[in-house]
Design an enzyme around this catalytic site. Structure first.
Site, PDB file in Angstrom:
ATOM      1  N   ARG A 193      -8.384  -3.488  -3.959  1.00  0.00           N
ATOM      2  CA  ARG A 193      -7.750  -4.033  -5.157  1.00  0.00           C
ATOM      3  C   ARG A 193      -8.857  -4.339  -6.166  1.00  0.00           C
ATOM      4  O   ARG A 193     -10.000  -4.600  -5.804  1.00  0.00           O
ATOM      5  CB  ARG A 193      -6.976  -5.306  -4.829  1.00  0.00           C
ATOM      6  CG  ARG A 193      -5.833  -5.128  -3.828  1.00  0.00           C
ATOM      7  CD  ARG A 193      -5.154  -6.451  -3.543  1.00  0.00           C
ATOM      8  NE  ARG A 193      -4.011  -6.322  -2.643  1.00  0.00           N
ATOM      9  CZ  ARG A 193      -4.064  -6.488  -1.333  1.00  0.00           C
ATOM     10  NH1 ARG A 193      -5.227  -6.810  -0.757  1.00  0.00           N
ATOM     11  NH2 ARG A 193      -2.983  -6.353  -0.584  1.00  0.00           N
ATOM     12  N   LYS A 247      -4.953 -10.637  -0.467  1.00  0.00           N
ATOM     13  CA  LYS A 247      -3.865 -11.552  -0.790  1.00  0.00           C
ATOM     14  C   LYS A 247      -3.609 -12.496   0.376  1.00  0.00           C
ATOM     15  O   LYS A 247      -3.685 -12.103   1.534  1.00  0.00           O
ATOM     16  CB  LYS A 247      -2.597 -10.761  -1.121  1.00  0.00           C
ATOM     17  CG  LYS A 247      -2.667 -10.006  -2.437  1.00  0.00           C
ATOM     18  CD  LYS A 247      -1.346  -9.319  -2.746  1.00  0.00           C
ATOM     19  CE  LYS A 247      -1.385  -8.611  -4.096  1.00  0.00           C
ATOM     20  NZ  LYS A 247      -0.105  -7.924  -4.391  1.00  0.00           N
ATOM     21  N   HIS A 264      -5.554   0.486  -9.609  1.00  0.00           N
ATOM     22  CA  HIS A 264      -4.531   0.578  -8.575  1.00  0.00           C
ATOM     23  C   HIS A 264      -4.116   2.022  -8.321  1.00  0.00           C
ATOM     24  O   HIS A 264      -3.627   2.344  -7.230  1.00  0.00           O
ATOM     25  CB  HIS A 264      -3.318  -0.281  -8.944  1.00  0.00           C
ATOM     26  CG  HIS A 264      -2.870  -1.164  -7.822  1.00  0.00           C
ATOM     27  ND1 HIS A 264      -3.665  -2.161  -7.286  1.00  0.00           N
ATOM     28  CD2 HIS A 264      -1.722  -1.180  -7.098  1.00  0.00           C
ATOM     29  CE1 HIS A 264      -3.000  -2.758  -6.309  1.00  0.00           C
ATOM     30  NE2 HIS A 264      -1.834  -2.175  -6.171  1.00  0.00           N
ATOM     31  N   ARG A 320      -6.344   3.040  -5.635  1.00  0.00           N
ATOM     32  CA  ARG A 320      -5.894   2.441  -4.368  1.00  0.00           C
ATOM     33  C   ARG A 320      -4.713   3.244  -3.797  1.00  0.00           C
ATOM     34  O   ARG A 320      -4.681   3.547  -2.606  1.00  0.00           O
ATOM     35  CB  ARG A 320      -5.502   0.985  -4.602  1.00  0.00           C
ATOM     36  CG  ARG A 320      -4.954   0.259  -3.374  1.00  0.00           C
ATOM     37  CD  ARG A 320      -4.838  -1.232  -3.693  1.00  0.00           C
ATOM     38  NE  ARG A 320      -3.974  -1.953  -2.779  1.00  0.00           N
ATOM     39  CZ  ARG A 320      -4.356  -2.444  -1.604  1.00  0.00           C
ATOM     40  NH1 ARG A 320      -5.609  -2.261  -1.194  1.00  0.00           N
ATOM     41  NH2 ARG A 320      -3.507  -3.105  -0.841  1.00  0.00           N
ATOM     42  N   HIS A 363      -2.007  -4.782   4.011  1.00  0.00           N
ATOM     43  CA  HIS A 363      -0.609  -5.149   3.833  1.00  0.00           C
ATOM     44  C   HIS A 363      -0.143  -6.008   5.006  1.00  0.00           C
ATOM     45  O   HIS A 363      -0.350  -5.649   6.160  1.00  0.00           O
ATOM     46  CB  HIS A 363       0.275  -3.901   3.749  1.00  0.00           C
ATOM     47  CG  HIS A 363       0.157  -3.162   2.468  1.00  0.00           C
ATOM     48  ND1 HIS A 363       0.551  -1.844   2.309  1.00  0.00           N
ATOM     49  CD2 HIS A 363      -0.325  -3.538   1.252  1.00  0.00           C
ATOM     50  CE1 HIS A 363       0.326  -1.457   1.076  1.00  0.00           C
ATOM     51  NE2 HIS A 363      -0.207  -2.465   0.413  1.00  0.00           N
ATOM     52  N   TYR A 371       4.258   4.898   0.905  1.00  0.00           N
ATOM     53  CA  TYR A 371       3.342   6.037   0.860  1.00  0.00           C
ATOM     54  C   TYR A 371       3.849   7.214   1.687  1.00  0.00           C
ATOM     55  O   TYR A 371       3.410   8.342   1.488  1.00  0.00           O
ATOM     56  CB  TYR A 371       1.947   5.607   1.318  1.00  0.00           C
ATOM     57  CG  TYR A 371       1.335   4.630   0.356  1.00  0.00           C
ATOM     58  CD1 TYR A 371       0.871   5.045  -0.887  1.00  0.00           C
ATOM     59  CD2 TYR A 371       1.262   3.275   0.652  1.00  0.00           C
ATOM     60  CE1 TYR A 371       0.342   4.136  -1.794  1.00  0.00           C
ATOM     61  CE2 TYR A 371       0.735   2.365  -0.241  1.00  0.00           C
ATOM     62  CZ  TYR A 371       0.291   2.800  -1.461  1.00  0.00           C
ATOM     63  OH  TYR A 371      -0.228   1.900  -2.361  1.00  0.00           O
TER      64      TYR A 371
END
Length: 313
Positions: free
Chosen positions: A153, A183, A254, A257, A280, A289
């Site tokens: 990120r 995150k 992004h 990414r 994630h 994806y």
């Protein structure tokens, strides 16, 4: 307030209520006006007066709007407006029930994340600008390589330090790993490819040359004044770089990414591994994806299979 002269008196009264008593913003009142105009038009087509509408009418309205290509968010906004009107109408004693209660807008599929094709991603990562300032060029090349190599990120890239310490991330060139805090404070380690390691080494060699002897800073990537680079600057520099590299569309961090995730999945088919590499928390976030991967396979089929296309008459 927007022009409401053509609206039924009850609809006009409701708009007056939200504007003067609830004190909603003028933009919101305009959206409500549009929604109530739509409701009145649909009721006129269906037959009953607005206050006589039933849940089956509202469901048909929603189905009709959806069939005409209305976005789910627009329908949801109108349903919210209609629901509020009938709730208020019930308080006035004009209707016995709210015909919109419990009716939801159709879900709009989330758009696929934008990802570069492999050739375009490599073209951007390989690009070098001989006319640029050498210090900035080395930095921007290293940032681009690292974003694509490890799927970071933009905030994770900006927070990287030169060495381990009390920061949020650092790059271990010897081990070929980048350690980041993502995150939710979740830490992860991601491999760094050889071209990215080489680009970072070139950057580290030139990094201190812009500043006085004895200067030091913990941040790996710096702005021209020696402070940690900001995510906004990274966005701007990558956008400019992608245009200079000749890509058809401007690229933001992004996109790299997404490209990293899509290309790893295409090659490995290992969704769990991609989940771990991206950091994630939920596998469903990563599953988007697989849609990109299927899109890639569908394009390959279209181009390669002799029966993929209909023969022109």
């Amino acid at each position: 307030m927007a022009d409401t002269a053509a609206l039924a008196p009850q609809l006009q009264a409701y708009l007056q209520h939200v504007a003067s008593e609830r004190r909603l913003a003028a933009r919101t009142v305009a959206l409500y006006t549009e929604g109530l105009q739509q409701l009145q038009a649909l009721a006129a087509e269906a037959g009953p007066a607005v206050l006589a509408l039933q849940p089956q009418h509202i469901r048909r309205f929603v189905a009709s709007l959806h069939a005409k290509g209305r976005h789910g968010r627009s329908i949801a906004l109108w349903l919210s407006c209609w629901r509020g009107f009938f709730r208020w109408a019930a308080w006035q004693g004009w209707v016995e029930r709210n015909p919109v209660e419990g009716i939801r807008a159709p879900k709009t599929p989330k758009p696929l994340p934008k990802a570069l094709g492999v050739d375009a991603a490599v073209q951007l990562a390989d690009y070098r600008n001989p006319e640029a300032d050498p210090w900035e060029e080395a930095r921007d090349a290293a940032m681009t390589e690292l974003l694509y190599s490890s799927g970071l990120r933009v905030s994770e890239l900006a927070n990287l330090d030169v060495q381990a310490g009390g920061g949020l991330g650092w790059l271990d060139l010897q081990a070929g790993l980048v350690h980041v805090t993502g995150k939710g404070g979740k830490r992860r380690s991601v491999p760094v490819g050889a071209p990215a390691r080489a680009a970072v080494q070139r950057w580290l060699a030139i990094r201190p040359t812009r500043f006085a002897a004895g200067w030091s800073a913990p941040a790996l990537f710096l702005g021209v004044r020696g402070a940690r680079i900001t995510p906004q600057t990274i966005w701007l520099r990558l956008r400019q770089r992608s245009q200079q590299a000749g890509l058809a569309a401007a690229v933001h961090p992004h996109v790299l990414r997404h490209s990293f995730a899509s290309h790893v999945l295409q090659s490995s088919g290992d969704l769990r591994a991609v989940q771990e590499l991206l950091g994630h928390a939920n596998i469903t976030t990563t599953q988007v994806y697989t849609r990109l991967d299927f899109q890639h396979l569908a394009q390959a089929y279209e181009q390669a299979h002799p029966r993929a296309r209909k023969k022109s008459s």
